[in-house]
Design an enzyme around this catalytic site. Structure first.
Site, PDB file in Angstrom:
ATOM      1  N   HIS A 192       0.834  -1.204   0.000  1.00 22.09           N
ATOM      2  CA  HIS A 192       0.000   0.000   0.000  1.00 22.09           C
ATOM      3  C   HIS A 192       0.868   1.253   0.000  1.00 22.09           C
ATOM      4  CE1 HIS A 192      -3.566   2.431   1.235  1.00 22.09           C
ATOM      5  NE2 HIS A 192      -2.613   3.195   1.740  1.00 22.09           N
ATOM      6  N   GLU A 193       1.870   1.283   0.879  1.00 20.51           N
ATOM      7  CA  GLU A 193       2.746   2.459   0.958  1.00 20.51           C
ATOM      8  C   GLU A 193       3.603   2.600  -0.295  1.00 20.51           C
ATOM      9  OE1 GLU A 193       2.147   4.660   3.184  1.00 20.51           O
ATOM     10  OE2 GLU A 193       0.761   3.296   4.183  1.00 20.51           O
ATOM     11  N   HIS A 253       1.727   4.464  -2.982  1.00 21.32           N
ATOM     12  CA  HIS A 253       1.877   5.917  -2.824  1.00 21.32           C
ATOM     13  C   HIS A 253       3.234   6.365  -3.372  1.00 21.32           C
ATOM     14  CE1 HIS A 253      -1.653   6.698  -0.365  1.00 21.32           C
ATOM     15  NE2 HIS A 253      -1.308   5.765   0.504  1.00 21.32           N
TER      16      HIS A 253
END
Length: 155
Positions: free
Chosen positions: A67-68, A71
């Site tokens: 998820h990170e 980004h």
């Protein structure tokens, strides 16, 4: 897992799922409370919450890493990197990363007090001096009878 192992895992996950290098730092930040990790826009580093590794295991933690990294890679490519952006949502689906984290059970210590006269008992989160306070029902003396830890789902 220490900082070096976290960095190595982050680089491996980036290559495996995104076919791109992770060229910045990944660090643990134990001060994070309600989030699994965060991507820092200015430094391009990623901070991860070690409590998620302890509570949910490595497989779930790798999901947070993905998820990170979504980004991270979208921001560096100057695409939509925020949760509401279509590019971000599509990349999350592609790499099978979670959109949100589960909440960590919080540990709260509850103190039980009992009135010597009427026997009424009640729970409090904060301790207090039993010599300075009396029972609200009968005015009798209070004693601390027990302290126990309770786990809650809410942060």
């Amino acid at each position: 897992m220490n900082q070096a192992e976290l960095q190595r895992h982050m680089e491996e996950v980036s290559l495996q799922f995104f076919q791109k290098e992770f060229r910045h730092q990944a660090v643990f930040n134990a001060r994070l409370r309600t989030t699994g990790g965060r991507y820092l826009l200015k430094s391009h580093n990623i901070e991860m919450n070690p409590k998620y590794l302890e509570n949910f295991g490595l497989a779930y933690f790798i999901g947070i890493m993905k998820h990170e990294l979504c980004h991270y890679h979208l921001h560096l490519e100057k695409k939509g990197y925020q949760h509401r952006d279509q590019d971000f949502r599509e990349l999350l689906k592609k790499v099978d990363a979670p959109r949100f984290c589960a909440t960590i059970p919080r540990e709260i210590t509850m103190h039980e007090y009992t009135c010597k006269s009427c026997g009424k008992s009640f729970l409090r989160q904060r301790r207090f001096n039993v010599n300075r306070y009396r029972c609200g029902s009968c005015g009798g003396k209070l004693i601390q009878t027990d302290s126990k830890k309770i786990y809650t789902e809410n942060p």
